[in-house]
Each structure stands twice: as structure tokens, then as C-alpha cells.
Design a protein around this motif. Structure first.
Motif, PDB file in Angstrom:
ATOM      1  N   GLY A 176       2.534  29.375  22.647  1.00  0.00           N
ATOM      2  CA  GLY A 176       1.615  29.954  21.674  1.00  0.00           C
ATOM      3  C   GLY A 176       0.530  30.825  22.274  1.00  0.00           C
ATOM      4  N   TYR A 177       0.096  30.484  23.494  1.00  0.00           N
ATOM      5  CA  TYR A 177      -0.997  31.229  24.128  1.00  0.00           C
ATOM      6  C   TYR A 177      -1.046  30.855  25.607  1.00  0.00           C
ATOM      7  N   PHE A 230       3.206  51.702  23.634  1.00  0.00           N
ATOM      8  CA  PHE A 230       4.055  51.016  22.659  1.00  0.00           C
ATOM      9  C   PHE A 230       5.510  51.473  22.770  1.00  0.00           C
ATOM     10  N   THR A 231       5.706  52.744  23.103  1.00  0.00           N
ATOM     11  CA  THR A 231       7.074  53.232  23.311  1.00  0.00           C
ATOM     12  C   THR A 231       7.730  52.497  24.472  1.00  0.00           C
ATOM     13  N   ILE A 284      -6.458  45.260  23.496  1.00  0.00           N
ATOM     14  CA  ILE A 284      -5.425  45.043  22.477  1.00  0.00           C
ATOM     15  C   ILE A 284      -4.519  43.925  22.966  1.00  0.00           C
ATOM     16  N   ASP A 285      -4.728  42.737  22.438  1.00  0.00           N
ATOM     17  CA  ASP A 285      -3.952  41.571  22.877  1.00  0.00           C
ATOM     18  C   ASP A 285      -2.844  41.317  21.863  1.00  0.00           C
ATOM     19  N   CYS A 286      -1.745  42.002  22.043  1.00  0.00           N
ATOM     20  CA  CYS A 286      -0.641  41.857  21.097  1.00  0.00           C
ATOM     21  C   CYS A 286       0.681  41.809  21.848  1.00  0.00           C
ATOM     22  N   THR A 298       0.049  44.791  30.073  1.00  0.00           N
ATOM     23  CA  THR A 298      -1.167  44.679  30.877  1.00  0.00           C
ATOM     24  C   THR A 298      -2.161  45.771  30.503  1.00  0.00           C
ATOM     25  N   ALA A 299      -1.657  46.997  30.321  1.00  0.00           N
ATOM     26  CA  ALA A 299      -2.530  48.108  29.936  1.00  0.00           C
ATOM     27  C   ALA A 299      -3.162  47.869  28.568  1.00  0.00           C
ATOM     28  N   LEU A 300      -2.390  47.349  27.638  1.00  0.00           N
ATOM     29  CA  LEU A 300      -2.935  47.058  26.309  1.00  0.00           C
ATOM     30  C   LEU A 300      -4.048  46.020  26.383  1.00  0.00           C
TER      31      LEU A 300
END
Length: 336
Positions: free
Chosen positions: A132-133, A27-28, A225-227, A218-220
Motif C-alpha cells: 500500500g505504501y 508520463f510517456t 507528484i507521488d503517483c 523518481t522524477a515525478l
């Protein structure tokens, strides 16, 4: 026994803290790497010189399945109609209203009924630089073909894409069911994906990706975690204060959708005829490597090079434009 259980619990806690720390670092990276727009690329900006925009037809709109109004331009065939149609997909940052109309007008002049779509996130379609997606662009194209079929129910359609739009067209040509909406696909100076041998680094100065942010997202996703897919990750070398016409940055989800999935993945799934056009002076792509790259996977793909033409010249230079328009006008209805 109690000590063993305590040690086990402490071990789990340690690894949990490590995982939390890793996510915190990701996130950083998302926050700490602001996207940098590259300086204006003159070869693209100068391509508008001498272009007669009076031949451009007015913008129209249709409504996609989510209720959003999307823009397009319809070029009726001039002269003897060929009984063929084409849908044109513009390149990165562009729209149906930018200089690629020279090619769409030329296809119409060769008797091909032609529609040029503002892909969502560009021009008059949706939120500039975002969707949107991932998969929404495919949905939009299916909806647009349905709109076209209201006035041209039986017209054989060729899908024509330029640059990033050609990469997306390859994606479509490899997508089950959707691929059957078109009898043929023509890729003009295609961007075949980040790992293609046809790429010039940073597309010759045109595109600047935020690699740390892309890797973090990509790591998330791999962690489930799809954000944050709305974050900008790709910037283009457009002129300053050109936002009213061009799209300067892409979100992560637009970048991932408006492209091939990867030429090695998509090419084996292509079921209809395909032709690639490239310019020998392309400053963004290494056109001389198109044949080697694609024919090693799918030998029956035609590759045609236009001498002395650069990237934007493929949609504006009379030699390239006429060659592509003639190809679309004479192939695709009853032959490959």
C-alpha cells in the motif's frame, strides 16, 4: 510598460509549457516502456531439486494493523532449547513456503525457536507483487513481533534475512526504535543496494529493472507528484507458470520498501551486532567484496564466507545452513 508585462507573461507561459511538456514526457516513459521478464534462471530453479518439503510446517496467519491477514510459519525448537529466537525474512519473489525453509528448519533443529514471515506482496500476504505504501513492510514487521511476543514475551530475537530480505533486514537494523526489537541481525547473501560494489549486473540474470519507468517515477516524486507507484518496475527470472508459488514482478513501492535504503546510509545507523554470510560461488553477488564494502563504514561487522556455495545454496546447502544455524543458536542472547 505594457510591452514589458506582455513579454514577461509570454516568458512565464513558455516555461509553463516546457514544464508541462517535461511532465508529459515523463508520463510517456511510464506508459511506453513495458516491463520485460527475463528468461528463467536455472541456478535458482534447479535449487529445488532434492529438497524434502515434508519437513515444512503448516502456514499460519496473523492480522496486521490494516486488517490484512499475513502468512507465516512457526518452527518450534527441537532438542535442547537455546533460549533464543529468530525471525527469518525471505528473498525476492519468495515466501516462507519456498526452499529457504531448509534454513529455518535447521535453526529450529539447533534449538532456536524460529518464525518465517511471508512479507506483504509475497506468498499468503496481501496482494502479490504490491504493497500500500513505502513503510508498510516495517509496520507489518512491528505487528508481527507483537504477535510473536504473545507466546514468547522475553525471548531474545535475531533478525535473519536472505538476499533482498537481507537488504530489508539491514534497513530494519538501521531504523530507530524498530532496531531495538532485535538483539542481533544476520544477513545471508545480502543485496546491499543498486550502488553496492557487491552487485553482479542484473543480479546475474535474476532481476530486470525497467530503468526508464523507475527514473520517470523518481522524477515525478521530485516534482512533488507521488503517483503511479503501483506500476510494475522489477521482474524476476522465475519459471513460466510459477505465479502460484513465486512473485514474478514488483511494483515501484514494493521494490523501494523491500530493500536497504542504501548500505552507505543504513550501516552507520546500525546499533546492534551484525554478521554477514556469503557464498564464494554466489552468481548474483560478489561475496569477496562484502568485507571491503561494509567494514570501511562499520569495522565491527563480521563477514563470513562459505566456500563452494552459490546464492540459493546459502539457504539449502548443508555446509552453509549448518554454519548459519549454529551462529544464530550460539550468539545474540548475552554476547555480540
Amino acid at each position: 510598460m505594457a510591452m514589458l508585462m506582455l513579454r514577461g507573461a509570454l516568458g512565464l507561459l513558455k516555461w509553463a509549457l516546457v514544464a508541462v511538456g517535461a511532465v508529459a514526457l515523463i508520463f510517456t516513459a511510464l506508459i511506453a516502456t513495458p516491463l520485460q521478464r527475463p528468461p528463467e534462471l536455472r541456478s535458482v530453479s534447479d535449487s529445488v531439486k532434492g529438497i524434502d518439503f515434508s519437513r515444512q510446517v503448516p502456514l499460519e496467519q496473523f492480522q496486521a494493523r490494516d486488517g490484512t491477514w499475513l502468512g507465516y510459519r512457526h518452527y518450534a525448537p527441537k532438542g535442547p532449547a537455546t533460549g533464543r529466537g529468530a525471525i527469518f525474512i525471505h528473498g525476492s519473489s519468495g515466501s516462507s513456503g519456498t526452499i529457504n525453509f531448509v534454513l529455518t528448519a535447521a535453526m529450529a533443529a539447533h534449538g532456536v525457536e524460529t518464525w518465517a514471515l511471508d512479507m506483504r506482496g509475497h506468498g499468503a500476504s496481501g496482494t502479490r507483487g504490491d504493497i500500500g505504501y513505502v513503510g508498510q513492510l516495517e509496520d507489518d514487521l512491528v505487528d508481527f513481533v507483537a504477535h510473536v511476543r504473545k507466546s514468547a514475551p522475553d525471548l531474545p530475537l535475531t533478525l535473519v534475512g536472505h538476499s533482498a530480505g537481507a537488504g530489508f533486514s539491514l534497513r530494519i537494523a538501521a531504523t530507530p526504535i524498530i532496531q531495538d526489537l532485535f538483539v542481533r541481525t544476520v544477513l545471508v547473501a545480502p543485496y546491499l543496494g543498486y550502488d553496492a560494489p557487491t552487485n553482479v549486473e542484473h543480479s546475474g540474470g535474476w532481476a530486470n529493472p525497467d530503468i526508464p519507468r523507475i527514473l520517470a517515477l523518481t522524477a515525478l516524486r521530485k516534482l512533488g507528484i507521488d503517483c503511479c507507484a503501483q506500476l510494475p518496475v522489477l521482474a524476476f527470472a522465475v519459471p513460466v507458470n510459477s505465479e502460484a508459488i513465486l512473485t514474478p514482478v514488483y511494483s515501484d513501492r514494493l521494490m523501494r520498501n523491500f530493500a536497504t535504503r542504501g548500505y552507505r546510509l543504513d550501516l552507520p545507523a546500525v546499533t546492534h551486532p551484525m554478521t554477514i554470510f556469503g557464498g564464494t560461488e554466489d552468481e548474483m553477488m560478489i561475496s569477496g567484496k562484502y568485507a571491503e564494502a561494509v567494514q570501511a563504514i562499520k569495522p565491527d561487522i563480521d563477514v563470513k564466507l562459505i566456500e563452494g556455495v552459490n546464492h540459493m545454496g546459502m539457504v539449502t546447502n548443508p555446509k552453509a545452513v549448518n554454519a548459519i544455524a549454529e551462529d544464530v543458536a550460539t550468539r545474540g542472547a548475552n554476547q555480540s
